[in-house]
Design a protein around this motif. Structure first.
Motif, PDB file in Angstrom:
ATOM      1  N   PHE A  98      23.174  12.829  71.470  1.00 49.85           N
ATOM      2  CA  PHE A  98      22.014  12.115  70.930  1.00 49.85           C
ATOM      3  C   PHE A  98      20.818  13.067  70.862  1.00 49.85           C
ATOM      4  O   PHE A  98      20.382  13.581  71.895  1.00 49.85           O
ATOM      5  CB  PHE A  98      21.655  10.914  71.813  1.00 49.85           C
ATOM      6  CG  PHE A  98      22.646   9.787  71.760  1.00 49.85           C
ATOM      7  CD1 PHE A  98      22.502   8.762  70.833  1.00 49.85           C
ATOM      8  CD2 PHE A  98      23.724   9.754  72.632  1.00 49.85           C
ATOM      9  CE1 PHE A  98      23.418   7.717  70.781  1.00 49.85           C
ATOM     10  CE2 PHE A  98      24.644   8.715  72.595  1.00 49.85           C
ATOM     11  CZ  PHE A  98      24.490   7.698  71.662  1.00 49.85           C
ATOM     12  N   GLU A 107      18.769   4.472  70.453  1.00 47.24           N
ATOM     13  CA  GLU A 107      20.231   4.510  70.348  1.00 47.24           C
ATOM     14  C   GLU A 107      20.855   5.005  71.646  1.00 47.24           C
ATOM     15  O   GLU A 107      21.889   4.483  72.085  1.00 47.24           O
ATOM     16  CB  GLU A 107      20.640   5.415  69.180  1.00 47.24           C
ATOM     17  CG  GLU A 107      20.321   4.828  67.814  1.00 47.24           C
ATOM     18  CD  GLU A 107      20.652   5.785  66.679  1.00 47.24           C
ATOM     19  OE1 GLU A 107      21.065   6.937  66.967  1.00 47.24           O
ATOM     20  OE2 GLU A 107      20.504   5.394  65.503  1.00 47.24           O
ATOM     21  N   SER A 114      17.670  13.176  71.261  1.00 44.47           N
ATOM     22  CA  SER A 114      16.668  12.235  71.777  1.00 44.47           C
ATOM     23  C   SER A 114      15.326  12.911  72.051  1.00 44.47           C
ATOM     24  O   SER A 114      14.860  12.978  73.186  1.00 44.47           O
ATOM     25  CB  SER A 114      17.202  11.562  73.046  1.00 44.47           C
ATOM     26  OG  SER A 114      17.692  12.527  73.969  1.00 44.47           O
ATOM     27  N   GLU A 165      11.470  11.202  68.102  1.00 42.55           N
ATOM     28  CA  GLU A 165      12.564  10.505  67.418  1.00 42.55           C
ATOM     29  C   GLU A 165      12.858   9.195  68.152  1.00 42.55           C
ATOM     30  O   GLU A 165      13.894   9.043  68.800  1.00 42.55           O
ATOM     31  CB  GLU A 165      13.818  11.383  67.386  1.00 42.55           C
ATOM     32  CG  GLU A 165      13.698  12.634  66.545  1.00 42.55           C
ATOM     33  CD  GLU A 165      13.904  12.346  65.068  1.00 42.55           C
ATOM     34  OE1 GLU A 165      14.224  11.185  64.722  1.00 42.55           O
ATOM     35  OE2 GLU A 165      13.740  13.273  64.267  1.00 42.55           O
ATOM     36  N   LYS A 189      16.343   7.530  67.821  1.00 41.72           N
ATOM     37  CA  LYS A 189      17.420   8.182  68.560  1.00 41.72           C
ATOM     38  C   LYS A 189      17.323   7.872  70.052  1.00 41.72           C
ATOM     39  O   LYS A 189      18.344   7.711  70.734  1.00 41.72           O
ATOM     40  CB  LYS A 189      17.383   9.692  68.328  1.00 41.72           C
ATOM     41  CG  LYS A 189      17.584  10.102  66.872  1.00 41.72           C
ATOM     42  CD  LYS A 189      18.925   9.612  66.336  1.00 41.72           C
ATOM     43  CE  LYS A 189      19.133  10.048  64.895  1.00 41.72           C
ATOM     44  NZ  LYS A 189      20.411   9.523  64.335  1.00 41.72           N
TER      45      LYS A 189
END
Length: 379
Positions: free
Chosen positions: A24, A36, A26, A30, A33
């Motif tokens: 990911f 997620e 991350s 972001e 992301k």
């Protein structure tokens, strides 16, 4: 039902989980992301009897996963899921005992260990008072993660461990403070063919920065204060002398009378010529915990039992959310997997250290639980 019945099974689980987290991208910039990744972490616990609290502050997600309904567990394991953007390796590469990947060391390896520990203890016959706190903005200051959870949501703990990856496996009990000083110089915008017509703001700031650097000792891997110029902005045209220049000096302070924020700012101010000013500054306190703390001693004892050798106390030149815990009076230590090259394209994690870290924390949590019940029965 016990899981991770063999060391091999544990190692394979931790390695795969770390690789899953690394994939990911991350970054703090972001948020999708990050969300997620937070969803992936929640899904990891879908078969476990744990309590998951989700938070969102200014777009940054945080999770608190615990074994009981409380905002004050005995032990709180802290970690962050955001990474810096200097590396774009999101498909982890294994070479022998090494794993290369963005955030593998800082700090998705540590997060994997934390997650696996909660999974392990969630299936135990006797549940310890344990929670993990995962935040999404540590790399940019922790305001919407750890600070929000402690100050606004009221989370506390008797003892916290920040699972930050490091070059050595040692218990960190002190961490340098951070002083960011933004300097601005003023000159005249003039054609570069006529430099005698005015002050060059860029050169003026460069000369000032060299003087500021001389305040500090020569950089070394020691508990000393250091200063690094990390940002420099000036002209844009090849044939124009800039009329303004800006620089940021990132200072790591050891504290005490000589290296306090006030003393250092005063020293810098005395060096500045009339056309250079301190435009702004920000500061994070020095962190230090008493090594005589009972939890610190138990953690050290647990590590020595697992490692079968003496465990050293260490210090952190970098920064973490430790200062935020300290502000709330929560004692803590920093201890995490081993690797090198934080925040670089070559960031690398020693995979065997994942197992070591899991076993040390498992031993500590079990011994802390026994210690807590022993002391309560003594009263």
């Amino acid at each position: 039902m016990e899981i991770f019945k063999t060391k091999k099974a544990l190692r394979e689980h931790l390695i795969q989980l770390t690789k899953d987290l690394v994939r990911f991208p991350s970054h703090p910039d972001e948020p999708v992301k990050l969300m997620e990744l937070a969803d992936f972490i929640k899904a990891y616990f879908k078969e476990e009897k744990v309590i998951i609290k989700s938070y969102l502050s200014n777009g940054y997600p945080s999770l608190v996963i615990s074994l009981e309904e409380t905002r004050h567990p005995e032990i709180l394991l802290s970690g962050h899921i955001d990474v810096v953007s200097s590396s774009n390796r999101y498909s982890a590469l294994e070479e022998g005992n090494l794993m290369y990947g963005s955030g593998a060391l800082d700090m998705k390896g540590g997060v994997a260990v934390m997650m696996a520990l909660v999974k392990y203890f969630s299936r135990a016959s006797k549940l310890p008072s344990l929670a993990i706190m995962l935040t999404g903005d540590e790399e940019i200051g922790g305001r919407h993660g750890t600070r929000m959870l402690l100050e606004q949501e009221g989370y506390r703990a008797n003892f916290a461990i920040i699972n930050e990856g490091r070059r050595k496996y040692e218990i960190v009990t002190r961490e340098k403070g951070i002083l960011n000083v933004r300097l601005v110089s003023h000159g005249e915008f003039i054609h570069s063919a006529y430099p005698w017509m005015g002050d060059n703001a860029l050169e003026l700031l460069m000369e000032t920065l060299l003087k500021v650097k001389k305040i500090f000792p020569r950089p070394a891997d020691k508990w000393i204060s250091t200063a690094s110029v990390t940002v420099f902005e000036a002209g844009k045209e090849e044939n124009t002398i800039p009329g303004q220049a800006t620089a940021v000096v990132n200072i790591r302070l050891t504290g005490g009378k000589q290296w306090s924020k006030a003393v250092v700012l005063e020293k810098i101010a005395k060096l500045l010529p009339s056309k250079v000013e301190v435009a702004s500054s920000s500061y994070g306190e020095v962190f230090e915990v008493d090594e005589r703390n009972e939890y610190i001693k138990l953690l050290r004892k647990s590590a020595e039992e697992v490692l079968e050798k003496k465990m050293n106390y260490g210090e952190n030149h970098g920064s973490s959310d430790a200062k935020i815990f300290m502000e709330q009076g929560i004692p803590l230590a920093i201890l995490g997997p081993v690797g090198r090259y934080h925040h670089s394209p070559n960031e690398v994690l020693e995979m065997d250290s994942l197992v070591t870290h899991f076993e040390v924390l498992k031993r500590f949590i079990e011994s802390e639980d026994a210690y807590r019940h022993k002391t309560s029965s003594d009263h």
